[in-house]
Design an enzyme around this catalytic site. Structure first.
Site, PDB file in Angstrom:
ATOM      1  N   LYS A  29       2.461   7.363   0.721  1.00  0.00           N
ATOM      2  CA  LYS A  29       1.234   8.160   0.892  1.00  0.00           C
ATOM      3  C   LYS A  29       1.136   8.708   2.326  1.00  0.00           C
ATOM      4  CE  LYS A  29      -1.417   4.719  -0.337  1.00  0.00           C
ATOM      5  NZ  LYS A  29      -0.370   3.679  -0.557  1.00  0.00           N
ATOM      6  N   ARG A  76      -9.751   2.563  -3.497  1.00  0.00           N
ATOM      7  CA  ARG A  76      -8.785   1.530  -3.878  1.00  0.00           C
ATOM      8  C   ARG A  76      -9.364   0.566  -4.898  1.00  0.00           C
ATOM      9  NH1 ARG A  76      -5.383   1.294   1.066  1.00  0.00           N
ATOM     10  NH2 ARG A  76      -3.791  -0.300   0.914  1.00  0.00           N
TER      11      ARG A  76
HETATM   12  P1  ADP Z   1       2.189   4.108   2.158  1.00  0.00           P
HETATM   13  O1  ADP Z   1       1.386   4.949   3.132  1.00  0.00           O
HETATM   14  O2  ADP Z   1       2.034   4.550   0.732  1.00  0.00           O
HETATM   15  O3  ADP Z   1       1.967   2.633   2.331  1.00  0.00           O
HETATM   16  P2  ADP Z   1       4.478   4.993   3.771  1.00  0.00           P
HETATM   17  O4  ADP Z   1       4.360   6.473   3.728  1.00  0.00           O
HETATM   18  O5  ADP Z   1       4.100   4.321   5.052  1.00  0.00           O
HETATM   19  O6  ADP Z   1       3.740   4.327   2.490  1.00  0.00           O
HETATM   20  O7  ADP Z   1       6.001   4.632   3.397  1.00  0.00           O
HETATM   21  C1  ADP Z   1       6.435   3.269   3.363  1.00  0.00           C
HETATM   22  C2  ADP Z   1       7.852   3.163   3.933  1.00  0.00           C
HETATM   23  O8  ADP Z   1       8.761   3.793   3.049  1.00  0.00           O
HETATM   24  C3  ADP Z   1       8.048   3.831   5.288  1.00  0.00           C
HETATM   25  O9  ADP Z   1       8.945   3.053   6.029  1.00  0.00           O
HETATM   26  C4  ADP Z   1       8.635   5.208   4.936  1.00  0.00           C
HETATM   27  O10 ADP Z   1       9.466   5.661   5.987  1.00  0.00           O
HETATM   28  C5  ADP Z   1       9.442   4.889   3.680  1.00  0.00           C
HETATM   29  N1  ADP Z   1       9.427   5.963   2.666  1.00  0.00           N
HETATM   30  C6  ADP Z   1       8.402   6.751   2.295  1.00  0.00           C
HETATM   31  N2  ADP Z   1       8.760   7.563   1.294  1.00  0.00           N
HETATM   32  C7  ADP Z   1      10.063   7.279   1.003  1.00  0.00           C
HETATM   33  C8  ADP Z   1      11.037   7.783   0.054  1.00  0.00           C
HETATM   34  N3  ADP Z   1      10.724   8.746  -0.838  1.00  0.00           N
HETATM   35  N4  ADP Z   1      12.256   7.226   0.049  1.00  0.00           N
HETATM   36  C9  ADP Z   1      12.577   6.248   0.899  1.00  0.00           C
HETATM   37  N5  ADP Z   1      11.737   5.727   1.821  1.00  0.00           N
HETATM   38  C10 ADP Z   1      10.500   6.245   1.882  1.00  0.00           C
HETATM   39  P1  AMP Z   2      -2.979   0.672   4.252  1.00  0.00           P
HETATM   40  O1  AMP Z   2      -2.711   1.153   5.641  1.00  0.00           O
HETATM   41  O2  AMP Z   2      -3.535   1.737   3.341  1.00  0.00           O
HETATM   42  O3  AMP Z   2      -1.815  -0.057   3.642  1.00  0.00           O
HETATM   43  O4  AMP Z   2      -4.172  -0.417   4.385  1.00  0.00           O
HETATM   44  C1  AMP Z   2      -4.002  -1.587   5.168  1.00  0.00           C
HETATM   45  C2  AMP Z   2      -5.089  -2.587   4.822  1.00  0.00           C
HETATM   46  O5  AMP Z   2      -6.390  -2.039   5.149  1.00  0.00           O
HETATM   47  C3  AMP Z   2      -5.214  -2.972   3.332  1.00  0.00           C
HETATM   48  O6  AMP Z   2      -4.297  -4.000   2.961  1.00  0.00           O
HETATM   49  C4  AMP Z   2      -6.675  -3.451   3.266  1.00  0.00           C
HETATM   50  O7  AMP Z   2      -6.847  -4.740   3.837  1.00  0.00           O
HETATM   51  C5  AMP Z   2      -7.374  -2.441   4.207  1.00  0.00           C
HETATM   52  N1  AMP Z   2      -7.828  -1.242   3.451  1.00  0.00           N
HETATM   53  C6  AMP Z   2      -7.385   0.037   3.610  1.00  0.00           C
HETATM   54  N2  AMP Z   2      -8.016   0.854   2.763  1.00  0.00           N
HETATM   55  C7  AMP Z   2      -8.875   0.100   2.033  1.00  0.00           C
HETATM   56  C8  AMP Z   2      -9.781   0.371   0.979  1.00  0.00           C
HETATM   57  N3  AMP Z   2      -9.947   1.605   0.478  1.00  0.00           N
HETATM   58  N4  AMP Z   2     -10.496  -0.676   0.472  1.00  0.00           N
HETATM   59  C9  AMP Z   2     -10.351  -1.918   0.957  1.00  0.00           C
HETATM   60  N5  AMP Z   2      -9.500  -2.238   1.938  1.00  0.00           N
HETATM   61  C10 AMP Z   2      -8.765  -1.245   2.485  1.00  0.00           C
END
Ligand code: ADP
Ligand code: AMP
Length: 217
Positions: free
Chosen positions: A13, A87
C-alpha cells in the site's frame, strides 16, 4: 478523487501510494505514518497508540476515527489516497457517515491481495529511511548501496513491528478485523481486486490503469 488502498500489511500500500502521488494530484494519508509521527513527537495520541502498535494490535477505533476524519477534512478540496484506514468495519462505517454528512463518498477501493507467506517475507525484509521515509526491501527492492537510502544516504532501519513474532500478530489481526472491510465495500461494488503478489511495476501499472478510468489526472 477519494481512493482507499486496502490490503494486508506488506501488500504494498505505502509503496504504491508513493508512486501514485508522483503522477496524480492527490494527498497520501497513511494512518500508520501519522501514528508514527505522533509517537516521534511524543504527543498524547502517540503515547496512547504505542503499546497497541508495538504488539501488532489495532489502536482503538475511537482514536483512529477522530484522527483520520480530521486529516481527511483538511484535504477535502483535493483528492486523497487512504492507506491503512479504514481497518475495521466500524471505521469504514464512520468514514462513510462522515463523508455522507458533507455529500461525498469514496470513489474507489483498490484491494491489494497477497497470501500470508508473501506478506510475512515482505514485512520482515522491509527497511525504511528514518529521514525521508523511503521504503526498500532486502531482496525485492534493494537500495543502490547496501543499508543506505538512495535519496539521502541515511542508514536504513527495520520497523520494530516488522519483527517476525509481531508480524504474525498483525496478519492475524488483519484476517479477524480488516478482511470484513472488503465485504463492506463489496456490497456497493466500488471495490477492485488487484493481484499484488506480482512484480512491483506490474502492480503499479494496473493501479494507474484503474485510476485513469476514473478520469484522474
Ligand atoms: P504496506 O504499506 O502494505 O504495509 P509496503 O508498501 O511497505 O506495504 O511494502 C512492504 C514491503 O514489500 C516493502 O519492503 C516493499 O519494498 C516491498 N514490496 C512492496 N510491493 C512489492 C512487490 N510488488 N514485490 C515485491 N516487494 C514489494
Ligand atoms: P501500518 O503502518 O499501516 O502497518 O500500521 C502500523 C500500526 O499502526 C498497526 O499495526 C496498528 O497498530 C496502527 N494502525 C494504523 N492504522 C490503523 C487503523 N486504521 N486502525 C487501528 N490501528 C491502526
Amino acid at each position: 478523487m477519494r481512493i482507499i488502498l486496502l490490503g494486508p500489511p506488506g501488500a504494498g500500500k505505502g509503496t504504491h501510494c508513493k508512486r501514485v502521488i508522483q503522477k496524480y494530484d492527490v494527498h497520501h494519508l497513511s494512518s500508520g505514518d501519522i501514528l508514527r509521527q505522533q509517537r516521534a513527537s511524543r504527543t498524547e495520541l502517540g503515547k496512547k497508540a504505542q503499546t497497541y502498535m508495538d504488539s501488532g494490535q489495532l489502536v482503538p477505533d475511537k482514536i483512529i476515527i477522530e484522527m483520520m476524519v480530521g486529516e481527511i477534512t483538511k484535504c477535502r478540496n483535493s483528492g486523497y489516497l487512504l492507506d491503512g484506514f479504514p481497518r475495521t468495519v466500524p471505521q469504514a462505517q464512520a468514514l462513510a457517515d462522515a463523508l455522507a454528512a458533507v455529500g461525498e463518498r469514496i470513489d474507489l477501493v483498490l484491494n491489494l491481495k497477497i497470501d500470508d507467506q508473501t506478506a510475512a517475507s515482505r514485512l520482515t525484509g522491509r527497511r525504511s529511511c528514518p529521514g525521508c521515509g523511503a521504503v526498500y526491501h532486502l531482496e525485492n527492492l534493494k537500495p543502490k548501496v547496501n543499508g543506505a537510502c538512495d535519496h539521502d544516504g541515511a542508514e536504513l532501519v527495520q520497523r520494530p513491528d516488522d519483527r517476525r513474532e509481531i508480524v504474525a500478530n498483525r496478519l492475524r489481526t488483519y484476517r479477524e478485523l480488516t478482511a470484513p472491510v472488503v465485504d463492506f465495500y463489496k456490497k456497493d461494488g466500488r471495490i477492485y481486486d488487484i493481484d499484488a503478489g506480482r512484480n512491483v511495476d506490474e502492480v503499479t501499472k494496473t493501479i494507474f490503469e484503474k485510476l485513469d478510468t476514473l478520469g484522474a489526472s
